[in-house]
Every structure is written in structure tokens, then in C-alpha cells.
Design a protein around this motif. Structure first.
Motif, mmCIF file in Angstrom:
data_model
loop_
_atom_site.group_PDB
_atom_site.id
_atom_site.type_symbol
_atom_site.label_atom_id
_atom_site.label_comp_id
_atom_site.label_asym_id
_atom_site.label_seq_id
_atom_site.Cartn_x
_atom_site.Cartn_y
_atom_site.Cartn_z
ATOM 1 N N UNK A 69 0.943 -1.119 -0.055
ATOM 2 C CA UNK A 69 -0.146 -0.013 0.039
ATOM 3 C C UNK A 69 0.958 1.276 -0.138
ATOM 4 N N UNK A 70 1.126 1.999 -1.129
ATOM 5 C CA UNK A 70 1.897 3.156 -1.315
ATOM 6 C C UNK A 70 1.617 4.204 -0.354
ATOM 7 N N UNK A 71 0.332 4.448 -0.232
ATOM 8 C CA UNK A 71 -0.263 5.706 0.520
ATOM 9 C C UNK A 71 0.108 5.311 1.982
ATOM 10 N N UNK A 72 -0.236 4.231 2.405
ATOM 11 C CA UNK A 72 0.254 3.707 3.746
ATOM 12 C C UNK A 72 1.695 3.880 4.113
ATOM 13 N N UNK A 73 2.428 3.421 3.269
ATOM 14 C CA UNK A 73 3.903 3.395 3.334
ATOM 15 C C UNK A 73 4.287 5.071 3.426
ATOM 16 N N UNK A 74 3.883 5.826 2.766
ATOM 17 C CA UNK A 74 4.444 7.252 2.759
ATOM 18 C C UNK A 74 3.667 7.892 3.837
ATOM 19 N N UNK A 75 2.406 7.355 4.272
ATOM 20 C CA UNK A 75 1.870 7.998 5.580
ATOM 21 C C UNK A 75 2.857 7.714 6.803
ATOM 22 N N UNK A 117 6.198 7.312 6.911
ATOM 23 C CA UNK A 117 7.300 7.740 6.348
ATOM 24 C C UNK A 117 6.994 9.126 7.049
ATOM 25 N N UNK A 118 6.133 9.893 6.654
ATOM 26 C CA UNK A 118 5.659 11.339 7.007
ATOM 27 C C UNK A 118 5.659 11.512 8.390
ATOM 28 N N UNK A 119 4.958 10.168 8.825
ATOM 29 C CA UNK A 119 4.925 10.247 10.532
ATOM 30 C C UNK A 119 5.987 10.331 11.291
ATOM 31 N N UNK A 120 7.284 10.116 10.958
ATOM 32 C CA UNK A 120 8.442 10.297 11.750
ATOM 33 C C UNK A 120 9.101 11.589 11.500
ATOM 34 N N UNK A 121 8.521 12.430 10.597
ATOM 35 C CA UNK A 121 9.259 13.639 10.394
ATOM 36 C C UNK A 121 8.659 14.686 11.492
ATOM 37 N N UNK A 122 9.532 15.651 11.617
ATOM 38 C CA UNK A 122 9.426 16.887 12.439
ATOM 39 C C UNK A 122 8.787 17.999 11.294
ATOM 40 N N UNK A 123 8.159 18.972 11.753
ATOM 41 C CA UNK A 123 7.593 19.679 11.069
ATOM 42 C C UNK A 123 8.551 20.511 10.057
ATOM 43 N N UNK A 158 -0.162 10.983 -4.006
ATOM 44 C CA UNK A 158 0.271 10.305 -2.740
ATOM 45 C C UNK A 158 1.096 11.205 -1.769
ATOM 46 N N UNK A 159 1.879 12.158 -2.099
ATOM 47 C CA UNK A 159 2.590 13.117 -1.550
ATOM 48 C C UNK A 159 1.463 13.841 -0.319
ATOM 49 N N UNK A 160 0.596 14.440 -1.237
ATOM 50 C CA UNK A 160 -0.392 15.479 -0.812
ATOM 51 C C UNK A 160 -1.157 14.531 0.324
ATOM 52 N N UNK A 161 -1.543 13.249 -0.014
ATOM 53 C CA UNK A 161 -2.469 12.499 1.096
ATOM 54 C C UNK A 161 -1.732 12.248 2.095
#
Length: 250
Positions: free
Chosen positions: A117-123, A125-131, A187-190
Motif C-alpha cells: 500500500x504506497x499511501x500507507x507506506x508514505x504516511x 514515513x511522513x509520520x516520522x518527520x518533524x514539521x 500520494x505526497x499530498x495525501x
């Protein structure tokens, strides 16, 4: 310095320059010289080790123990063992090994093509980031594959890539999934990411016969400069083998 040897630099130079500049900019914004970087699917450290040589801390998350062993050996040879951490895992287990909101940059190269699931995977990854954190996203380009199959005389396969939902030409296709630039941007926007730039990767290098590059004096350097010059021009994105998106967490 490119993270690979000169011949293979044709495949990585554009991405490396974008990543290097993005890390430099992020470090300046935070006024701190050392960033925390995660390289998911980073394998043997083709990018992780050069990033560590810039002075940043890099955690490589990869499912292959053999690749991680090679990574540790490469890090030792480069003298950056203290800056590189190898963790066996994937995008699904990422939340278990990387705390949320603790990372300054994520490299995601050749990963979205193979995950369930690319959307879940990218989500994840984004969750690990600082603002304000940075994501370097590299994925196979559907339109580039259409051109490549057509030039190879496989016209039916080219048409299949064009119309298939996953961008594959059939069961024998070794690539599990391909994307268009629009699909990657969605995907990035999501995932809450804002796309800062898009580059075409391997626009010419996969189409030019290797004998021309290997035997003509100065051809390798000239082709490399051509790749870099065309990478940011949207007109060439459709024919690139891969697309590279640089995005930030809003």
C-alpha cells in the motif's frame, strides 16, 4: 562527490545533488550541522554512507540482512560507523523503530513500487518527520516505461503499461508498480507533504547505447551534464525512467 562510481553516477547524480542541497538547506534552517535522516529500503548504503560523510546521522531500515551487512561494511570502510545505524524492517514496522516526529529527512528510493500500500507506506514515513522535514521520493515512471518498451519493439507491452492500473506490461514484468508524476504528487499530498520540486532521472542514460558512453572520449561527463541540465525541465519528465520528488512536511 557522487555517491557511486563514475559509470553508475549517470543513474544517481541528479538525485544526489538534490538530496545534498536539501540537507544543506534544512541544516541551515535549523541552525544545526547534524540532521537525523532515515533511509528506508536503503540497502547497502548507496546514499546512506555519502549522507553520513556529510556529517549526518543515518538510520537505514531495510528487510534484507545481507544488504544491511554490506551497509555496515561500507560504513566502516568510509569511517562513518558511528553515524550509520542498520535496522532490519520495512515501512510497516517503521513506527516501531523510529519515534514519531523525530526525523529531519527521509529517503524513500525504489520503495513505493514494491510495498503493498504506497499511501500507507508514505504516511508512515511522513509520520516520522518533524514539521518542515524533507522527503526524497524516487519511483519508477510509467510513461518512461512506455517509451522504453516501444523503442525495444515491444509495442503490445508498451500499450499495456500505458493502460494498466499498476503500470505493468504483464506477469513477466519485474517491476511490481509504476507511477505517473501526478500519481506521486497525489500520494505526497495525501501524506501531508508539499511537493517542492520534481526531477526526471535517467532521461537519456537508459536509452543511449553503452558502447557510445564507454568508448567515446568525454562522453560520460557530457552525458552526465546533459542529464543534470534536463532533469528539472518538465518537458523531459515523461520520458525519464524514474521520477524524483522532493517534498516537505507542511
Amino acid at each position: 562527490m557522487y555517491p557511486t562510481r563514475p559509470r553508475s553516477a549517470l543513474r544517481t547524480a541528479v538525485v544526489w545533488e538534490v538530496v545534498r542541497a536539501a540537507l544543506e538547506k534544512r541544516a541551515a534552517e535549523l541552525e544545526q550541522p547534524v540532521l537525523d535522516v532515515v533511509d528506508t529500503g536503503g540497502g547497502t548504503g548507496n546514499f546512506a554512507v555519502p549522507v553520513a560523510r556529510l556529517g549526518h546521522r543515518v538510520t537505514v531500515v531495510d528487510p534484507s540482512p545481507d544488504a544491511l551487512f554490506a551497509l555496515e561494511r561500507r560504513a566502516a570502510e568510509a569511517g562513518v560507523t558511528d553515524l550509520v545505524r542498520a535496522v532490519q524492517g520495512d515501512t510497516q514496522t517503521l513506527p516501531e523503530v523510529i519515534a514519531p516526529g523525530t526525523v529531519d529527512a527521509v529517503l524513500c528510493h525504489g520503495v513505493l513500487e514494491v510495498v503493498d500500500d504506497p499511501a500507507e507506506a508514505l504516511g508512515s514515513l511522513a509520520g516520522t518527520l518533524r514539521t518542515g522535514g524533507v522527503v526524497s521520493l524516487l519511483a519508477a515512471n510509467r510513461n518512461g516505461a512506455v517509451l522504453a518498451r516501444a523503442l525495444a519493439g515491444h509495442f503490445t507491452e508498451a500499450r499495456a503499461v500505458l493502460s494498466a492500473a499498476d503500470g505493468r506490461w504483464g506477469e513477466q514484468d519485474p517491476m511490481p508498480r509504476r507511477f505517473t508524476g501526478e500519481e506521486l504528487s497525489r500520494l505526497a499530498a495525501g501524506a501531508g507533504l508539499r511537493v517542492e520540486s520534481v526531477h526526471g532521472v535517467r532521461i537519456f542514460s537508459d536509452l543511449v547505447p553503452g558502447v557510445l558512453v564507454d568508448t567515446e572520449p568525454g562522453a560520460l561527463d557530457a552525458l552526465l551534464k546533459l542529464e543534470e541540465a534536463a532533469a528539472a525541465q518538465p518537458a523531459f519528465h515523461a520520458v525519464a525512467t524514474q521520477l524524483h520528488l522532493l517534498a516537505t512536511l507542511a
